[in-house]
Structure formats: structure tokens, C-alpha cells
Design a protein around this motif. Structure first.
Motif, PDB file in Angstrom:
ATOM      1  N   GLY A  44       0.806  -1.216   0.000  1.00  0.00           N
ATOM      2  CA  GLY A  44       0.000   0.000   0.000  1.00  0.00           C
ATOM      3  C   GLY A  44       0.838   1.265   0.000  1.00  0.00           C
ATOM      4  N   VAL A  45       1.894   1.279   0.789  1.00  0.00           N
ATOM      5  CA  VAL A  45       2.777   2.453   0.833  1.00  0.00           C
ATOM      6  C   VAL A  45       3.419   2.676  -0.539  1.00  0.00           C
ATOM      7  CG1 VAL A  45       4.955   3.330   1.782  1.00  0.00           C
ATOM      8  CG2 VAL A  45       3.205   2.401   3.311  1.00  0.00           C
ATOM      9  N   VAL A  53      -3.237   9.847  -3.771  1.00  0.00           N
ATOM     10  CA  VAL A  53      -4.379   9.439  -2.952  1.00  0.00           C
ATOM     11  C   VAL A  53      -5.621   9.130  -3.793  1.00  0.00           C
ATOM     12  CG1 VAL A  53      -5.962  10.127  -1.097  1.00  0.00           C
ATOM     13  CG2 VAL A  53      -3.542  10.675  -0.920  1.00  0.00           C
ATOM     14  N   LYS A  54      -5.966   9.988  -4.740  1.00  0.00           N
ATOM     15  CA  LYS A  54      -7.213   9.791  -5.495  1.00  0.00           C
ATOM     16  C   LYS A  54      -7.209   8.482  -6.277  1.00  0.00           C
ATOM     17  CE  LYS A  54      -8.244  14.677  -5.936  1.00  0.00           C
ATOM     18  NZ  LYS A  54      -8.286  15.828  -6.828  1.00  0.00           N
ATOM     19  N   ILE A  55      -6.165   8.240  -7.021  1.00  0.00           N
ATOM     20  CA  ILE A  55      -6.085   7.001  -7.807  1.00  0.00           C
ATOM     21  C   ILE A  55      -5.968   5.795  -6.873  1.00  0.00           C
ATOM     22  CG2 ILE A  55      -4.772   5.745  -9.567  1.00  0.00           C
ATOM     23  CD1 ILE A  55      -6.270   8.207 -10.632  1.00  0.00           C
ATOM     24  N   PHE A  56      -5.245   5.960  -5.774  1.00  0.00           N
ATOM     25  CA  PHE A  56      -5.108   4.877  -4.802  1.00  0.00           C
ATOM     26  C   PHE A  56      -6.467   4.504  -4.208  1.00  0.00           C
ATOM     27  CE2 PHE A  56      -4.091   3.307  -0.455  1.00  0.00           C
ATOM     28  CZ  PHE A  56      -3.357   2.177  -0.813  1.00  0.00           C
ATOM     29  N   PRO A 102      -1.892  11.540   6.994  1.00  0.00           N
ATOM     30  CA  PRO A 102      -1.479  12.804   6.374  1.00  0.00           C
ATOM     31  C   PRO A 102      -0.131  12.756   5.657  1.00  0.00           C
ATOM     32  CG  PRO A 102      -1.198  12.923   8.744  1.00  0.00           C
ATOM     33  CD  PRO A 102      -1.884  11.621   8.457  1.00  0.00           C
ATOM     34  N   SER A 103       0.690  11.775   5.987  1.00  0.00           N
ATOM     35  CA  SER A 103       1.984  11.657   5.307  1.00  0.00           C
ATOM     36  C   SER A 103       2.437  10.207   5.367  1.00  0.00           C
ATOM     37  CB  SER A 103       3.035  12.552   5.965  1.00  0.00           C
ATOM     38  OG  SER A 103       3.455  12.006   7.198  1.00  0.00           O
ATOM     39  N   LEU A 104       3.394   9.894   4.521  1.00  0.00           N
ATOM     40  CA  LEU A 104       3.941   8.539   4.521  1.00  0.00           C
ATOM     41  C   LEU A 104       5.190   8.449   5.398  1.00  0.00           C
ATOM     42  CD1 LEU A 104       3.407   7.415   0.811  1.00  0.00           C
ATOM     43  CD2 LEU A 104       2.137   6.725   2.852  1.00  0.00           C
ATOM     44  N   ALA A 111       1.269   3.790  12.644  1.00  0.00           N
ATOM     45  CA  ALA A 111      -0.036   4.048  13.257  1.00  0.00           C
ATOM     46  C   ALA A 111      -1.156   3.418  12.430  1.00  0.00           C
ATOM     47  CB  ALA A 111      -0.266   5.550  13.411  1.00  0.00           C
ATOM     48  N   ALA A 112      -1.084   3.556  11.120  1.00  0.00           N
ATOM     49  CA  ALA A 112      -2.110   2.971  10.243  1.00  0.00           C
ATOM     50  C   ALA A 112      -2.161   1.456  10.420  1.00  0.00           C
ATOM     51  CB  ALA A 112      -1.829   3.333   8.783  1.00  0.00           C
ATOM     52  N   PHE A 113      -1.007   0.834  10.397  1.00  0.00           N
ATOM     53  CA  PHE A 113      -0.918  -0.617  10.568  1.00  0.00           C
ATOM     54  C   PHE A 113      -1.465  -1.039  11.935  1.00  0.00           C
ATOM     55  CE2 PHE A 113       1.551  -4.149  12.360  1.00  0.00           C
ATOM     56  CZ  PHE A 113       1.235  -5.165  11.466  1.00  0.00           C
TER      57      PHE A 113
END
Length: 163
Positions: A44-45, A53-56, A102-104, A111-113
């Protein structure tokens, strides 16, 4: 004698099975869901950084739709509902959360994980209900989407409080 191991009924040479088990990440023990989430986070990253973001998000929605089929077909082939090795749903769930950070940075990725795994394991209402009641590909997928939504709410709350 018939083989009762559901994993013997799938093949990584079958692209449906390969995707459903997260390119093999769902075959790692213990905790195949965590390994699948980790593989999904890494993929995903990479995809998010390449696609934006939009296409993802469009890609993630398509992965959800594809996942309904992949999970249903693999479940049917295995003869077991939502076998632990089926982790495509974890991929989609973590994709959703990654799209909200908000950022990678490594902190936000972690945190996402972690937030996704927390809610996927805990299964607060109504996640557990859907997990137990919907015995099809959509049911396999939707509980992880709901876990992702819970995680996204926390991500947004953290961002709000950081301002």
C-alpha cells in the motif's frame, strides 16, 4: 483417504488463490492476519506513493470489489469460511487507513498498521456481527472495511488534536 487440510485445496499458481492469500503472506504462522496486514502495508505504501491518494482510493475500491470474488471463490475452494490464510481483506483494510494518513512518514505508517490491526482483532460493534453473520465474500471483506473505518476515525482524531 480425503485430505482435510484446507490449504491443500488451493494453489499459489492459481492467481485467485495467490491474491486471496496475500501473495503468500497469509500462509505465515503465527498470526497470518498480521502478516497479511504487514504485506498489505508495504504494498500500500508503495502504491500510494506512486499513484497518489485519489487514484489509490479508486484502486482500493476496485480491490474491495475484486476481493469479494477472490475471498468467496477461495473460501469455496477450501471448503472453510474465512480461513485465516485469506488476507486480501486485510490488504484492502490497511489500504483504506493508509489513504487517510497525512503523510507517509514511518510514524503514520506504523499508526495505520497498528490501528487497523487493533480494530480488526478487537472487532467492536458492528464488526463482529458482520464477521459472524455474513458468510460470503462480501462478509469477509466488509468486517475489515469497518475495522479500517474505525482506524480512520482515530487517525482523524489524532490529526485534529495535533493541530
Amino acid at each position: 483417504m480425503t485430505e482435510n487440510n484446507p490449504l491443500k485445496k488451493i494453489s499459489l499458481l492459481n492467481p485467485i488463490h495467490l491474491l486471496a492469500v496475500g501473495f503468500g503472506s497469509g500462509l505465515i504462522h503465527p498470526a497470518p492476519g498480521t502478516w497479511g496486514s504487514l504485506a498489505g502495508t508495504i504494498l500500500g505504501v508503495i502504491l500510494l506513493s506512486l499513484l497518489g491518494v485519489k487514484i489509490f482510493l479508486i484502486f482500493t475500491a476496485l480491490c474491495f470489489l475484486l476481493g469479494c470474488y477472490l475471498c468467496q471463490k477461495t473460501t469455496a475452494d477450501m471448503g472453510v469460511h474465512d480461513h485465516g490464510s485469506i488476507v486480501w481483506d486485510e490488504f484492502v483494510g490497511v489500504f483504506i487507513v493508509l489513504a487517510a494518513i497525512p503523510s507517509l512518514s514511518w510514524q503514520w505508517i506504523l499508526a495505520a498498521f497498528a490501528l487497523f490491526r487493533f480494530f480488526d482483532i478487537l472487532k467492536p460493534f458492528p464488526i463482529r456481527y458482520f464477521d459472524e453473520k455474513l458468510e460470503n465474500g462480501f462478509g469477509i471483506m466488509i468486517d475489515d472495511v469497518l475495522a479500517a473505518i474505525y482506524a480512520v476515525i482515530v487517525v482523524f482524531a489524532i490529526q485534529y488534536w495535533m493541530l
